[in-house]
Design a protein around this motif. Structure first.
Motif, PDB file in Angstrom:
ATOM      1  N   TYR A 176       9.822   3.554 -12.337  1.00  0.00           N
ATOM      2  CA  TYR A 176       9.062   3.679 -11.715  1.00  0.00           C
ATOM      3  C   TYR A 176       8.657   2.908 -10.588  1.00  0.00           C
ATOM      4  N   ASN A 177       7.185   3.560  -9.645  1.00  0.00           N
ATOM      5  CA  ASN A 177       7.186   3.363  -8.403  1.00  0.00           C
ATOM      6  C   ASN A 177       6.467   2.197  -8.176  1.00  0.00           C
ATOM      7  N   VAL A 178       6.713   1.217  -7.710  1.00  0.00           N
ATOM      8  CA  VAL A 178       5.668  -0.243  -7.548  1.00  0.00           C
ATOM      9  C   VAL A 178       4.760  -0.479  -6.519  1.00  0.00           C
ATOM     10  N   THR A 179       3.613  -0.276  -6.145  1.00  0.00           N
ATOM     11  CA  THR A 179       3.380  -0.825  -5.235  1.00  0.00           C
ATOM     12  C   THR A 179       2.608  -2.016  -5.260  1.00  0.00           C
ATOM     13  N   VAL A 180       2.727  -3.087  -3.790  1.00  0.00           N
ATOM     14  CA  VAL A 180       2.225  -3.871  -3.713  1.00  0.00           C
ATOM     15  C   VAL A 180       1.469  -4.249  -3.223  1.00  0.00           C
ATOM     16  N   LYS A 181      -0.098  -5.406  -3.062  1.00  0.00           N
ATOM     17  CA  LYS A 181      -1.110  -4.948  -1.998  1.00  0.00           C
ATOM     18  C   LYS A 181      -1.591  -6.452  -1.649  1.00  0.00           C
ATOM     19  N   ALA A 182      -1.486  -7.072  -0.199  1.00  0.00           N
ATOM     20  CA  ALA A 182      -2.273  -7.788  -0.055  1.00  0.00           C
ATOM     21  C   ALA A 182      -3.379  -7.602   0.093  1.00  0.00           C
ATOM     22  N   THR A 183      -4.265  -8.804   0.119  1.00  0.00           N
ATOM     23  CA  THR A 183      -5.381  -8.532   1.213  1.00  0.00           C
ATOM     24  C   THR A 183      -5.547 -10.000   1.423  1.00  0.00           C
ATOM     25  N   ASP A 184      -6.558  -9.448   3.100  1.00  0.00           N
ATOM     26  CA  ASP A 184      -6.589 -11.055   3.462  1.00  0.00           C
ATOM     27  C   ASP A 184      -8.268 -11.071   3.443  1.00  0.00           C
ATOM     28  N   GLU A 185      -8.314 -12.405   3.417  1.00  0.00           N
ATOM     29  CA  GLU A 185     -10.241 -12.919   3.513  1.00  0.00           C
ATOM     30  C   GLU A 185     -11.172 -12.339   3.201  1.00  0.00           C
ATOM     31  N   GLY A 186     -10.915 -11.286   4.815  1.00  0.00           N
ATOM     32  CA  GLY A 186     -12.064 -10.562   5.604  1.00  0.00           C
ATOM     33  C   GLY A 186     -12.011  -8.977   5.066  1.00  0.00           C
ATOM     34  N   GLY A 187     -10.789  -8.873   3.807  1.00  0.00           N
ATOM     35  CA  GLY A 187     -10.774  -7.345   2.948  1.00  0.00           C
ATOM     36  C   GLY A 187     -10.368  -6.198   3.564  1.00  0.00           C
ATOM     37  N   LEU A 188      -9.223  -6.789   4.374  1.00  0.00           N
ATOM     38  CA  LEU A 188      -8.284  -5.846   4.866  1.00  0.00           C
ATOM     39  C   LEU A 188      -7.206  -6.407   4.044  1.00  0.00           C
ATOM     40  N   SER A 189      -6.384  -5.329   3.837  1.00  0.00           N
ATOM     41  CA  SER A 189      -5.140  -5.081   2.634  1.00  0.00           C
ATOM     42  C   SER A 189      -3.914  -4.238   3.606  1.00  0.00           C
ATOM     43  N   ALA A 190      -2.814  -4.463   3.914  1.00  0.00           N
ATOM     44  CA  ALA A 190      -1.685  -3.669   3.274  1.00  0.00           C
ATOM     45  C   ALA A 190      -0.385  -3.429   2.017  1.00  0.00           C
ATOM     46  N   THR A 191      -0.108  -2.975   2.175  1.00  0.00           N
ATOM     47  CA  THR A 191       0.749  -2.203   0.909  1.00  0.00           C
ATOM     48  C   THR A 191       2.574  -2.338   1.026  1.00  0.00           C
ATOM     49  N   SER A 192       3.643  -2.338   0.502  1.00  0.00           N
ATOM     50  CA  SER A 192       4.946  -2.252   0.502  1.00  0.00           C
ATOM     51  C   SER A 192       4.935  -1.378  -1.352  1.00  0.00           C
ATOM     52  N   SER A 193       6.172  -1.515  -1.103  1.00  0.00           N
ATOM     53  CA  SER A 193       6.899  -0.102  -2.143  1.00  0.00           C
ATOM     54  C   SER A 193       8.319  -0.143  -2.132  1.00  0.00           C
ATOM     55  N   PHE A 194       8.167  -0.481  -3.686  1.00  0.00           N
ATOM     56  CA  PHE A 194       9.556  -0.435  -4.378  1.00  0.00           C
ATOM     57  C   PHE A 194      10.003   0.658  -5.783  1.00  0.00           C
ATOM     58  N   THR A 195      11.326   0.652  -6.013  1.00  0.00           N
ATOM     59  CA  THR A 195      11.076   1.446  -6.832  1.00  0.00           C
ATOM     60  C   THR A 195      12.199   0.101  -8.352  1.00  0.00           C
ATOM     61  N   LEU A 196      11.625   0.283  -9.358  1.00  0.00           N
ATOM     62  CA  LEU A 196      11.862  -0.543 -10.402  1.00  0.00           C
ATOM     63  C   LEU A 196      12.564   0.619 -11.586  1.00  0.00           C
ATOM     64  N   THR A 197      14.131   0.504 -11.942  1.00  0.00           N
ATOM     65  CA  THR A 197      14.754   1.643 -13.005  1.00  0.00           C
ATOM     66  C   THR A 197      15.030   0.483 -14.121  1.00  0.00           C
ATOM     67  N   VAL A 198      14.189   1.360 -15.272  1.00  0.00           N
ATOM     68  CA  VAL A 198      14.358   0.194 -16.576  1.00  0.00           C
ATOM     69  C   VAL A 198      15.342   1.143 -17.399  1.00  0.00           C
TER      70      VAL A 198
END
Length: 107
Positions: free
Chosen positions: A84-106
């Motif tokens: 699973y390629n997981v993407t994490v997103k953080a959005t600030d109060e002004g609506g702008l965002s950034a992402t970071s990803s990792f891989t989870l193997t099950v």
């Protein structure tokens, strides 16, 4: 006459999230990582919105933010094997965002 222009909103910055150790179907999975996101205008990270996509069924639809330890927590019991390629997103109060990803193997 002086005109003052306030700085505009800037997007959060993101760092890397390490890939967790592989887990197995039906095993309880709990992964806490140091929060890789920062934002110069949002000093209280609890005000940011954190979401995750690509998680296997059985894990939280997103994730939890622990303000006491400034960590992101993924937990649950994966229901299907796969990578699973997981993407994490953080959005600030002004609506702008950034992402970071990792891989989870099950397995």
């Amino acid at each position: 006459m002086a005109i003052t222009v306030a700085a505009g909103n800037t997007a959060p910055a993101s760092g890397a999230i390490a890939n967790p150790t592989a887990t197995k179907v039906a095993d309880l999975f709990n992964y806490s990582v140091a929060n890789p996101f920062s934002d110069s205008q949002t000093t209280d990270k609890r005000k940011m919105i954190y979401t995750a996509t690509g998680l296997p069924d059985g894990l939280n639809y997103g994730l939890l933010y622990n303000a006491a330890t400034d960590t992101l927590v993924f937990s649950g019991t994966p229901l299907a094997a796969g990578t699973y390629n997981v993407t994490v997103k953080a959005t600030d109060e002004g609506g702008l965002s950034a992402t970071s990803s990792f891989t989870l193997t099950v397995g």
